[in-house]
Design an enzyme around this catalytic site. Structure first.
Site, PDB file in Angstrom:
ATOM      1  N   LYS A   1       0.395  -1.433   0.091  1.00 14.56           N
ATOM      2  CA  LYS A   1      -0.240  -0.062  -0.168  1.00 14.56           C
ATOM      3  C   LYS A   1       0.589   0.987   0.263  1.00 14.56           C
ATOM      4  O   LYS A   1       1.929   1.218   0.779  1.00 14.56           O
ATOM      5  CB  LYS A   1      -0.957   0.011   1.580  1.00 14.56           C
TER       6      LYS A   1
ATOM      7  N   SER B   1      -9.275   2.374   3.159  1.00 18.76           N
ATOM      8  CA  SER B   1      -9.007   2.802   2.659  1.00 18.76           C
ATOM      9  C   SER B   1      -8.031   1.983   1.362  1.00 18.76           C
ATOM     10  O   SER B   1      -7.304   2.967   0.600  1.00 18.76           O
ATOM     11  CB  SER B   1      -7.852   3.519   2.813  1.00 18.76           C
TER      12      SER B   1
ATOM     13  N   SER C   1     -10.012  -0.217   7.218  1.00 16.86           N
ATOM     14  CA  SER C   1      -9.832  -0.215   5.687  1.00 16.86           C
ATOM     15  C   SER C   1      -8.972  -1.327   5.481  1.00 16.86           C
ATOM     16  O   SER C   1      -8.281  -0.958   4.667  1.00 16.86           O
ATOM     17  CB  SER C   1      -8.831   1.310   5.809  1.00 16.86           C
TER      18      SER C   1
END
EC number: 6.3.5.7
Lengths: 484, 95
Positions: free
Chosen positions: A76, A151, A175
């Site tokens: 990420k 997210s 998330s």
């Protein structure tokens, strides 16, 4: 080759069925060919990946390579990676080249893990739909007109579209688990303090925790083994040995006490989602677990408490982006205040600005006690609910999110509607507990997530419960239609 | 609690974030919506409950007072928008 799980890749690399260079090149080719559709990567690090794969192949040939050596994954874009843009999906950091590696990135480097690239996300991890990214929204591989969740939407879409066998992610209010649910994946958020936050760009420091998005619980266990560590560089890291998370995967569930909180099945839950969760409960009963009704009476206060604490911590953390030391700087500032004002206003997107302003309000003179201090007290009540429940049960089970993936734009006009997307996941972050999501069915051909919440440091037990469910069901093996 | 345009002006200064006049009303509305959500907290009796800062109630670790990190000024300043002689440059502050 992209059908292989991490466990299968580990075995195949060791048996010399294929080389790390072959696997890595295969994934890089798929990303180049297919990611225009999904937008799951912000940066693809082809050159680094191939160098790391070549080095891994040498270590494998020498015969003393660590377990994960040569396995490619994606990170990420919230984790700092030396010499590579680390944007946090913000214009603010579009040109930011990290000068150091996050501890988890370093841990995986030591294990010989190959980095395919950096995945898309909501800007500064603030969002539940991946629509706040400066690099554009990520598409859900199961339904291209729907969000992948957020997210960590880029990490989830990349794994679901088989553009990475697994990816790192982070979870501040859901998330990891909510995108796992919406993309049909396994996602684990460990106990707060289990995984180092050093080099993970901070959003809400008392809630942020890194974890894994993968296709199976077994893969999550293998990857967590190397991600988790005690880290002196993170003052909130917990000094405690990391167990082998794969050791208990196959332990029979006979005698496991599963608590089902009635508050997680109220108004707002899609009835078809609820039906799949009920079916999952029956699977657990058939595996020998006992089911108990439990109550988490302060559940309805989790979202309100979170939207004081998270914005307050975000407004403090994001004050470091001032246009002076790194990140976006406005053109021709007239004075220092103009430099701060315009650099921040140009660099941050709308949702980030909204949360900074809410946080500034909650922390401002005259409101601190009414908002921040009050929310911190409610947080203790929410944690105590779980402590009480874990007196009588081992694991808590419920839905991960209220409904399957929703269409782009359907919640962007109403922040509060978007915030309620995390109604079942947020309490876990407030309490600091580990939680995971696994697929348990489809509604309108879109995946549904089953959430399991464990006691502090009970990751092994959660992964065991998830793995045994996946041995008895096929939901985790379903792939989005149209994925080659 | 609802916020109005004057609150937005004040918050904008506190947070160093510009809100244009056109955007101020919308910002006031969306922030008021968030505050309406969080105002549910006010109805709960929290007398005697201690605020919780860390889930495990951990306290800050202390370490020995020795230097462990080398100076990396050049690496860190390589990514700065403007530097000179090892210093960060900003617009003139003192006349």
């Amino acid at each position: 080759m992209h059908q292989f799980t991490i466990a299968e890749l580990v075995k195949g690399l060791r048996n010399k069925d294929f080389s790390s260079t072959e696997v890595t090149q295969h994934y890089l080719d798929r990303i180049a060919r297919l990611d225009k559709t999904y937008n799951s990567y912000i940066t693809v690090t082809s050159d680094i990946a191939l160098q790391q794969a070549a080095a891994a192949d040498q270590r494998l040939a020498a015969g003393n390579a660590p377990a994960l050596c040569g396995v490619p994954i994606a990170h990420k874009d919230i984790f700092c990676t030396t010499g590579v843009r680390t944007s946090c999906a913000s214009k603010m950091l579009d040109k930011f080249i990290a000068p150091y590696n996050a501890t988890i990135v370093e841990n995986y480097l030591n294990s010989g893990v190959v980095m395919l690239g950096k995945t898309n996300m909501d800007e500064f991890a603030m969002g539940s739909s991946n629509e706040t990214s400066w690099y554009g929204p990520v598409k859900n591989p199961w339904a291209i007109d729907c969000v992948p969740g957020g997210s960590s939407g880029g990490s989830a879409a990349a794994v679901a579209a088989h553009l990475a066998p697994a990816a790192t992610a982070s979870d501040t209010g859901g998330s990891i688990r909510q995108p796992a649910a919406l993309c049909g994946l396994t996602g684990i958020k460990p106990t707060y303090g289990r995984v180092s936050r050093w080099g993970m760009i901070a959003f809400a420091s008392s809630l942020d925790q890194a974890g894994i998005l993968s296709r199976t619980a077994e893969d999550a266990a293998i990857l967590l083994n190397d991600m988790a560590s005690y880290d002196a560089k993170d003052s909130t890291s917990v000094e405690r040995d990391v167990p082998d998370y794969t050791a208990d995967l196959n332990k029979p569930l006979t005698g496991l006490r599963i608590g089902v909180p009635k508050e997680y099945f109220g108004e707002g839950l899609n009835p078809q989602t609820a039906a799949h969760v009920e079916s999952a409960i029956k699977v657990y009963e058939s595996l020998g677990a006992s089911i108990h009704s439990v109550s988490l009476p302060h559940t309805h206060l989790a979202v309100p408490a979170y939207y004081v604490i998270a914005p307050a911590e975000c407004s403090a953390n994001l004050s470091r982006f001032d246009g002076v030391r790194y990140g976006h700087r406005c053109e021709n500032p007239t004075d220092l205040n103009d430099l701060y004002m315009r650099s921040r206003s140009e660099g941050f997107g709308a949702e980030v600005k909204r949360r900074i302003l809410v946080g500034a309000y909650a922390l401002s003179a005259g409101y601190y006690d009414a908002y921040y201090s009050k929310a911190q007290k409610i947080r203790r009540l929410i944690k105590q609910d779980f402590v009480d429940a874990f007196q009588t049960v081992d694991v808590i089970l419920g839905p991960t999110s209220p409904s399957p993936a929703f269409q782009f734009g359907s919640k962007t006009k109403d922040p509060v509607a978007m915030y309620l997307e995390d109604i079942y996941t947020i309490a876990t972050n407030l309490a600091g507990l580990p939680g995971l999501s696994i697929p348990c069915g489809l509604v309108d051909n879109k995946p549904v997530g089953l959430q399991l919440i464990g006691n502090f440091f009970a990751e092994s037990q959660l992964l065991n419960a998830a793995h045994m469910f996946q041995q008895a069901t096929h939901f985790h093996q379903q792939t989005a239609p149209g994925i080659e | 609690m609802a916020v109005d345009r004057s609150d937005i002006t004040k918050l904008s200064k506190l947070a160093r974030i510009q809100i244009s006049d056109e955007a101020a009303d919308e910002a006031a509305k969306s922030i008021s919506d968030v505050l309406a959500l969080v105002d549910q907290l006010q109805a709960v009796n929290t007398d005697g409950v201690l605020p919780m800062a860390h889930p495990l109630d951990a306290v800050q670790r202390l370490r020995a007072d020795v230097v462990t990190e080398p100076n990396q000024r050049e690496a860190f300043q390589a990514i700065a928008p403007a530097t000179q002689d090892g210093l960060y440059l900003v617009p003139q502050v003192i006349e």
